[in-house]
Write a protein that holds these residues in place. Structure first.
Motif, PDB file in Angstrom:
ATOM      1  N   SER A 153      59.113  35.029  32.578  1.00  0.00           N
ATOM      2  CA  SER A 153      59.335  34.772  31.148  1.00  0.00           C
ATOM      3  C   SER A 153      58.166  33.962  30.586  1.00  0.00           C
ATOM      4  CB  SER A 153      60.677  34.072  30.952  1.00  0.00           C
ATOM      5  OG  SER A 153      60.972  33.952  29.596  1.00  0.00           O
ATOM      6  N   MET A 154      58.374  32.721  30.129  1.00  0.00           N
ATOM      7  CA  MET A 154      57.211  31.946  29.673  1.00  0.00           C
ATOM      8  C   MET A 154      56.217  31.792  30.828  1.00  0.00           C
ATOM      9  SD  MET A 154      58.656  27.994  29.521  1.00  0.00           S
ATOM     10  CE  MET A 154      57.137  27.170  29.208  1.00  0.00           C
ATOM     11  N   GLY A 155      56.762  31.725  32.031  1.00  0.00           N
ATOM     12  CA  GLY A 155      55.928  31.633  33.227  1.00  0.00           C
ATOM     13  C   GLY A 155      55.208  32.938  33.526  1.00  0.00           C
ATOM     14  N   GLY A 156      55.726  34.039  32.989  1.00  0.00           N
ATOM     15  CA  GLY A 156      55.058  35.333  33.132  1.00  0.00           C
ATOM     16  C   GLY A 156      53.992  35.510  32.061  1.00  0.00           C
ATOM     17  N   ASN A 157      54.345  35.151  30.831  1.00  0.00           N
ATOM     18  CA  ASN A 157      53.369  35.286  29.740  1.00  0.00           C
ATOM     19  C   ASN A 157      52.106  34.468  29.989  1.00  0.00           C
ATOM     20  OD1 ASN A 157      55.093  36.965  28.390  1.00  0.00           O
ATOM     21  ND2 ASN A 157      55.507  35.596  26.675  1.00  0.00           N
ATOM     22  N   ILE A 158      52.286  33.278  30.600  1.00  0.00           N
ATOM     23  CA  ILE A 158      51.139  32.366  30.764  1.00  0.00           C
ATOM     24  C   ILE A 158      50.103  32.921  31.726  1.00  0.00           C
ATOM     25  CG2 ILE A 158      51.995  30.939  32.707  1.00  0.00           C
ATOM     26  CD1 ILE A 158      50.369  29.580  29.478  1.00  0.00           C
ATOM     27  N   THR A 159      50.446  33.965  32.489  1.00  0.00           N
ATOM     28  CA  THR A 159      49.426  34.554  33.377  1.00  0.00           C
ATOM     29  C   THR A 159      48.251  35.102  32.558  1.00  0.00           C
ATOM     30  OG1 THR A 159      50.622  36.669  33.417  1.00  0.00           O
ATOM     31  CG2 THR A 159      51.015  35.146  35.262  1.00  0.00           C
ATOM     32  N   LEU A 160      48.503  35.494  31.309  1.00  0.00           N
ATOM     33  CA  LEU A 160      47.396  36.008  30.483  1.00  0.00           C
ATOM     34  C   LEU A 160      46.432  34.875  30.129  1.00  0.00           C
ATOM     35  CD1 LEU A 160      49.321  38.487  28.133  1.00  0.00           C
ATOM     36  CD2 LEU A 160      48.175  38.956  30.303  1.00  0.00           C
ATOM     37  N   GLU A 161      46.984  33.719  29.732  1.00  0.00           N
ATOM     38  CA  GLU A 161      46.123  32.565  29.433  1.00  0.00           C
ATOM     39  C   GLU A 161      45.422  32.079  30.708  1.00  0.00           C
ATOM     40  OE1 GLU A 161      49.105  33.014  28.127  1.00  0.00           O
ATOM     41  OE2 GLU A 161      49.259  32.183  26.108  1.00  0.00           O
ATOM     42  N   LEU A 162      46.141  32.064  31.830  1.00  0.00           N
ATOM     43  CA  LEU A 162      45.523  31.604  33.087  1.00  0.00           C
ATOM     44  C   LEU A 162      44.356  32.504  33.475  1.00  0.00           C
ATOM     45  CD1 LEU A 162      48.668  30.646  35.249  1.00  0.00           C
ATOM     46  CD2 LEU A 162      46.949  29.061  34.352  1.00  0.00           C
ATOM     47  N   ALA A 163      44.557  33.821  33.338  1.00  0.00           N
ATOM     48  CA  ALA A 163      43.485  34.753  33.693  1.00  0.00           C
ATOM     49  C   ALA A 163      42.332  34.672  32.694  1.00  0.00           C
ATOM     50  CB  ALA A 163      44.019  36.172  33.772  1.00  0.00           C
ATOM     51  N   ASP A 164      42.640  34.301  31.471  1.00  0.00           N
ATOM     52  CA  ASP A 164      41.608  34.168  30.430  1.00  0.00           C
ATOM     53  C   ASP A 164      40.799  32.873  30.643  1.00  0.00           C
ATOM     54  OD1 ASP A 164      40.122  34.019  28.121  1.00  0.00           O
ATOM     55  OD2 ASP A 164      41.812  34.147  26.732  1.00  0.00           O
ATOM     56  N   TRP A 165      41.523  31.763  30.875  1.00  0.00           N
ATOM     57  CA  TRP A 165      40.854  30.444  30.866  1.00  0.00           C
ATOM     58  C   TRP A 165      40.526  29.897  32.258  1.00  0.00           C
ATOM     59  CZ3 TRP A 165      45.254  28.396  27.189  1.00  0.00           C
ATOM     60  CH2 TRP A 165      45.098  29.008  25.933  1.00  0.00           C
ATOM     61  N   TYR A 166      41.299  30.277  33.269  1.00  0.00           N
ATOM     62  CA  TYR A 166      41.100  29.703  34.617  1.00  0.00           C
ATOM     63  C   TYR A 166      41.082  30.801  35.692  1.00  0.00           C
ATOM     64  CZ  TYR A 166      42.574  25.407  32.200  1.00  0.00           C
ATOM     65  OH  TYR A 166      42.697  24.348  31.334  1.00  0.00           O
ATOM     66  N   PRO A 167      40.294  31.848  35.505  1.00  0.00           N
ATOM     67  CA  PRO A 167      40.358  32.984  36.454  1.00  0.00           C
ATOM     68  C   PRO A 167      39.903  32.626  37.865  1.00  0.00           C
ATOM     69  CG  PRO A 167      38.491  33.232  34.982  1.00  0.00           C
ATOM     70  CD  PRO A 167      39.264  32.066  34.469  1.00  0.00           C
ATOM     71  N   ASP A 168      39.144  31.523  37.994  1.00  0.00           N
ATOM     72  CA  ASP A 168      38.629  31.173  39.323  1.00  0.00           C
ATOM     73  C   ASP A 168      39.552  30.222  40.087  1.00  0.00           C
ATOM     74  OD1 ASP A 168      38.261  29.177  37.527  1.00  0.00           O
ATOM     75  OD2 ASP A 168      36.214  28.660  38.135  1.00  0.00           O
ATOM     76  N   ARG A 169      40.672  29.811  39.472  1.00  0.00           N
ATOM     77  CA  ARG A 169      41.512  28.802  40.134  1.00  0.00           C
ATOM     78  C   ARG A 169      42.596  29.423  41.019  1.00  0.00           C
ATOM     79  NH1 ARG A 169      43.168  25.999  43.012  1.00  0.00           N
ATOM     80  NH2 ARG A 169      43.785  23.796  42.953  1.00  0.00           N
ATOM     81  N   PHE A 170      42.898  30.724  40.786  1.00  0.00           N
ATOM     82  CA  PHE A 170      43.997  31.347  41.527  1.00  0.00           C
ATOM     83  C   PHE A 170      43.510  32.607  42.247  1.00  0.00           C
ATOM     84  CE2 PHE A 170      45.822  28.916  38.070  1.00  0.00           C
ATOM     85  CZ  PHE A 170      46.801  28.177  38.723  1.00  0.00           C
ATOM     86  N   GLN A 171      44.159  32.885  43.387  1.00  0.00           N
ATOM     87  CA  GLN A 171      43.825  34.080  44.165  1.00  0.00           C
ATOM     88  C   GLN A 171      44.363  35.334  43.481  1.00  0.00           C
ATOM     89  OE1 GLN A 171      45.255  35.903  48.447  1.00  0.00           O
ATOM     90  NE2 GLN A 171      45.311  33.713  48.184  1.00  0.00           N
ATOM     91  N   ALA A 172      45.548  35.183  42.906  1.00  0.00           N
ATOM     92  CA  ALA A 172      46.178  36.300  42.180  1.00  0.00           C
ATOM     93  C   ALA A 172      47.266  35.710  41.283  1.00  0.00           C
ATOM     94  CB  ALA A 172      46.795  37.297  43.154  1.00  0.00           C
ATOM     95  N   LEU A 173      47.637  36.474  40.270  1.00  0.00           N
ATOM     96  CA  LEU A 173      48.677  36.036  39.321  1.00  0.00           C
ATOM     97  C   LEU A 173      49.769  37.091  39.277  1.00  0.00           C
ATOM     98  CD1 LEU A 173      46.162  35.084  36.484  1.00  0.00           C
ATOM     99  CD2 LEU A 173      47.428  33.436  37.890  1.00  0.00           C
TER     100      LEU A 173
END
Lengths: 318, 142
Positions: A120-140
């Motif tokens: 939900s909100m935790g799912g939508n935020i994957t777009l912002e995470l991939a936009d702003w912090y793509p190097d911090r996570f292995q996958a979303l």
């Protein structure tokens, strides 16, 4: 049913996290090997980490993954920061604050190449995470994710003339699939009834107002950080079609998957089915899977037999 | 299956018994649910008169002498989906159906009408009363 005396392997701790210069005491629960692949799990709006309790005890998953589920500030056991007069303003979540919190938490826990997953909100935020912090996570893994999810920032969810404890929960009742077991659907609502006043509505400000990626999908760096957009058939807010359209807009690195016969709270409304679906996705991330993921995951594909419908009632005598 | 025709007099009588015998309607203060609501199927309207969390009466074709706080409207196909034992996505619960109509402008779903404050004040028993249409129709379920 577990035998009396059974102690679950989940441990709960508090970690202090600096978010925007403010100390937050954040509660998290975890299970799995210390050197396992970190899997950071985000609860839905207005809820808490207990939504993940069945994932935290799934032995197949915790054999390889260090599953971590946290309570965002103001949720569950993460009380508001003690240095702030938080009671003087309405709680309101934004994409900036949400991503900053998640990255600060991953840093504070020293998570190396974590997989992030939220619903939900935790799912939508994957777009912002991939936009702003793509190097911090292995996958979303964005469960119930969409580019835009309007219409759920509702005044009645924080109104003095309304029983908001109950309304916050039961406005979500229809987000779950009728095929999901009644006990776990009811438990999901029970968890919703534990939220603090105004927090659900404040989260929905992010969910339904602040988050709008319809014209920004080309900014999402899924080619740098793989993005799985995984939506339940019964999710009326972000449908599998919305997920497919979002993945298409993002392009390279984004995969849309429909989960059949489940809804918006997959991990808590039908844990047995969701965990089986999730194993397919995790095996794709770790490279253990042969072949592509199907566009639709069905119960029969993962060997789950749905529970029978609730028992018949005797027709009352006339 | 309930062997009477959906929305016939006998069907509504069975529905009334189902609501009034439902244990969940009797807990958590829902004996305060006293706002009437209507169910409209195509052009046919039925007034569900609630008193203290129980159905007092069900009136077809309510008129100027009657009053209600809110209602649900939809075509017969949408209602027939809603009352299936395992309803299809988006006609499986009232907020779900209303959202697809009101926010996403889709046809073929149920829609709530009337006083939104009253709807949210009575949300759970109102929602339960509607879900019990499914229970009454199938003599089972939840």
């Amino acid at each position: 049913m577990a035998e009396s005396g059974t102690i679950e392997p989940i441990t709960g701790k508090y970690v202090h996290v600096d978010i925007g210069g403010v100390d937050h005491r954040i509660y998290f629960e975890e299970n799995g090997p210390k050197d396992g692949i970190p899997l950071l799990c985000q609860h839905t709006a207005g809820n808490n980490c207990q939504e993940w309790r069945h994932l935290l005890t799934d032995e197949d998953i915790t054999e390889d993954f260090r599953v971590i589920a946290h309570d965002l500030p103001y949720h569950g056991k993460s009380v508001p920061p003690t240095s702030q007069s938080w009671w003087e303003e309405d709680y309101k979540m934004t994409g900036e604050q949400f991503t900053e919190t998640l990255v600060a938490l991953a840093d504070a826990l020293e998570l190396e190449d974590p997989i992030y997953m939220g619903s939900s909100m935790g799912g939508n935020i994957t777009l912002e995470l991939a936009d702003w912090y793509p190097d911090r996570f292995q996958a979303l893994i964005g469960l119930e994710c969409g580019a835009y999810s309007p219409g759920f920032y509702i005044d009645w969810l924080d109104h003095p003339h309304v029983n908001t404890t109950e309304v916050n929960a039961y406005s979500c009742w229809g987000l779950m699939a009728p095929q999901s077991p009644e006990q776990t659907r009811r438990e999901t609502m029970y968890l919703y009834e534990q939220g603090a006043t105004g927090v659900f509505k404040g989260d929905l400000y992010y969910y339904s107002v602040d988050h709008d990626y319809r014209d920004k999908l080309d900014q999402v760096n899924a080619d740098e950080c793989p993005l799985y957009i995984v939506n339940g058939e019964y999710d009326y807010l972000t449908t599998p079609e919305d997920g497919e359209e979002t993945a298409k807009g993002v392009g390279d690195g984004a995969i849309a998957i429909e989960m059949a016969q489940i809804g918006h709270f997959p991990m808590s409304e039908h844990p047995e089915l969701f965990n089986a679906y999730l194993k397919e996705i995790l095996s794709d991330i770790t490279g253990d899977r042969e072949g592509d993921l199907p566009s639709v995951l069905k119960p029969e594909d993962v060997g789950i037999e749905l529970h029978p419908p609730a028992p018949a009632r005797e027709k009352s005598a006339k | 299956m309930n062997d009477t025709e959906f929305a016939s007099h006998e069907w509504w009588e069975h529905y009334k018994e189902t609501v009034n015998g439902d244990p969940e309607m009797q807990v958590r203060g829902h004996d305060k649910f006293s706002d009437n609501f209507y169910v409209q199927i195509d052009d046919e309207r039925f007034l569900i008169q609630m008193q203290d969390g129980t159905v007092r009466d069900i009136l077809p074709n309510p008129a100027l002498n009657n009053r209600w706080s809110f209602g649900v409207e939809g075509d017969r196909e949408a209602w027939e989906e809603f009352i299936q034992e395992t309803p299809p996505a988006f006609n499986h619960e009232i907020i779900a159906s209303h959202y697809r109509s009101a926010v996403r402008n889709e046809d073929g779903h149920l829609m709530m009408r009337g006083d939104n404050k009253k709807i949210f004040q009575n949300l759970r028993p109102f929602q339960r009363a509607l879900d019990l249409m499914r229970v009454a129709n199938n003599n089972g379920g939840s």
